[in-house]
Scaffold this active site. Structure first.
Site, mmCIF file in Angstrom:
data_model
loop_
_atom_site.group_PDB
_atom_site.id
_atom_site.type_symbol
_atom_site.label_atom_id
_atom_site.label_comp_id
_atom_site.label_asym_id
_atom_site.label_seq_id
_atom_site.Cartn_x
_atom_site.Cartn_y
_atom_site.Cartn_z
ATOM 1 C CG HIS A 136 -0.186 0.050 2.469
ATOM 2 N ND1 HIS A 136 0.357 -1.194 2.849
ATOM 3 C CD2 HIS A 136 -0.202 0.970 3.484
ATOM 4 C CE1 HIS A 136 0.716 -0.747 4.198
ATOM 5 N NE2 HIS A 136 0.715 0.264 4.494
ATOM 6 C CE1 TYR A 139 3.081 -6.266 11.200
ATOM 7 C CE2 TYR A 139 4.782 -5.556 9.773
ATOM 8 C CZ TYR A 139 3.444 -5.432 10.057
ATOM 9 O OH TYR A 139 2.998 -4.733 9.203
ATOM 10 C CG HIS A 172 5.131 0.551 3.323
ATOM 11 N ND1 HIS A 172 4.394 1.956 2.818
ATOM 12 C CD2 HIS A 172 4.153 0.347 4.359
ATOM 13 C CE1 HIS A 172 3.421 2.233 3.745
ATOM 14 N NE2 HIS A 172 3.310 1.287 4.572
#
Length: 443
Positions: A339, A354, A375
């Site tokens: 996005h 993560y 990213h």
């Protein structure tokens, strides 16, 4: 690092934004009048305002303190260059900043080699605006290994949102004592004096907002329940020290540090009542929302607290977390999709992995993705989650990352673009293999 105060079995008041009344000696807080002609115990009444006097009743924040000595009783402030070596708050000019649109990632801030207190261990990573006009934001890392003994600090520039990832912080404030460990957060509003003690070294992240205060976001279509609940925010109760010892008072003012001396402890508030105070929150109590059908929802559904600009719905800072939770979406790429957006995103990792960068974003790491810079997941995560058999899974308890999301365009401090906080010069390579992606057959 030994502490000199007792932080065991602390009591807390409950609520967020509520009027709290607490006293360490019965009768210290007067009934029926804020500032009586003569206070009990020969105390001094002092009003502490966190907002303009003329705000609406619903928005006004103030607290009445009943103290042994007034805050005005201290020596003149003088500059304290030993503090703030790596602190910058004036982002309105380009002195001492590096402007770059590139995606950035930093490894952990090293532990200090010499004795360093919390007040000495602050490093500004990036920010925007200027506290002199009460507009903007600053993001910090902190690392400390020495308790603040007979020393106290307060921040005139903004509210501190503190996010530990290593070590328990033992915090004494004018309103009482707090313990804050990883998976908890603490907000210390501007102007409130506090000291940080510790039994082991501490490291973490801080977001400072130059205007306004943090609040719980409105729930909108979610309804009455969900996300962070007001009853889970904890407020310290009255605690005081009655001593003749001399204290050092440190003040961060317009990004610089000043110091003075004061006879007696600044923590001499025997009782107080009001709605302007520090508070803490356990992130494990966050009630996460998510899809039970398909698609990856926007990260705004994970907002714990927010500080809004004058434009409704646009944030100085949204503090969002990515907690352990069930993932059940069907026909969906489950990690955050690739996005670009109009917000600046600073991410940190408190513990575990993560899901968008399972090996490349360890606890203590930080990343900054600026406005409209693409990213998303690295190549390994993209391949895994594009091909995995989609079954309901629960992200493990250890996984907890967060994001400071801001409408401001953030400038990075020059001293974090060298080896001071381990800038990862190879971050952009995590997308190299995706640059060679080829058009394939229709699945």
């Amino acid at each position: 690092m030994d502490t000199h105060r007792n932080y065991e079995n602390l009591d807390y008041a409950i609520g967020f934004g509520n009027h709290v009344e607490t006293e360490a000696l019965k009768g210290a807080v007067p009934k029926g009048q804020n500032s009586p002609q003569k206070c009990a115990y020969n105390l001094i009444a002092e009003q502490f305002s966190g907002t303009a006097f003329t705000l609406t009743r619903a928005s006004n924040q103030k607290t009445w303190l009943y103290k042994i000595r007034p805050s005005a009783a201290h020596s003149p402030f003088v500059e304290a260059p030993e503090f703030g070596k790596y602190v910058k708050n004036d982002f309105m000019n380009d002195h001492g900043v590096t402007i770059t649109p590139n995606q950035l990632r930093w490894k952990r801030l090293p532990l200090p080699e010499k004795p360093t207190t919390f007040a000495e261990g602050l490093v500004t990573v990036c920010g925007a605006g200027d506290p002199s006009i009460k507009q903007g934001i600053a993001i910090y890392l902190y690392a400390a290994n020495k308790s603040m003994t007979n020393s106290s600090m307060f921040n005139s520039d903004g509210d501190f949102l503190i996010v530990p990832w290593e070590g328990e912080m033992l915090i004494t404030t004018e309103m009482g004592k707090l313990t804050v460990k990883p998976r908890e957060i603490c907000v210390i509003p501007r102007g409130i004096k506090f000291s940080v003690e510790m039994n082991k070294p501490i490291r973490g992240y801080i977001c400072e907002v130059f205007k306004g205060h943090f609040k719980i976001p409105d729930l909108g279509p979610i309804g009455a329940n969900g996300l962070a609940n007001p009853r889970d925010f904890l407020v310290p109760v009255a605690f005081y020290e009655n001593t003749e010892e001399e204290f050092q008072i440190i003040n961060k003012y317009l990004g610089k540090f000043y110091k003075c001396t004061k006879k007696g402890s600044p923590y001499d508030v025997v009782g107080w009542h009001g709605n302007y105070y520090p508070y803490k929150y356990n992130l494990d109590l966050f009630n996460a929302m998510g899809t039970v059908t398909f698609d990856h929802p926007d990260p705004s559904i994970f907002t714990v607290i927010t500080c809004q600009t004058d434009e409704p719905g646009v944030a100085v800072c949204d503090f969002a977390i990515f907690p352990p939770r069930w993932m059940v979406a069907e026909h969906t790429f489950r990690p955050p999709y690739y996005h670009r957006n109009i917000m600046s995103e600073y991410m940190g990792n408190i513990s575990g992995q993560y899901d968008a960068k399972e090996d490349g974003f360890q606890p203590g790491y930080g990343s900054l993705h600026s406005l409209f810079q693409g990213h998303g997941p690295d190549h390994e995560s993209f391949e895994k989650w594009s091909n995995v058999d989609l079954q309901p899974i629960r992200y493990p308890y250890e996984n907890l990352a967060f994001m400071f999301e801001s409408t401001y365009m953030l400038k990075t401090c020059s001293f974090v673009m060298d080896d001071q906080v381990s800038l990862d010069h190879n971050y952009f390579h995590c997308w190299d293999k995706l640059a060679h992606n080829k058009l394939g057959d229709k699945p």
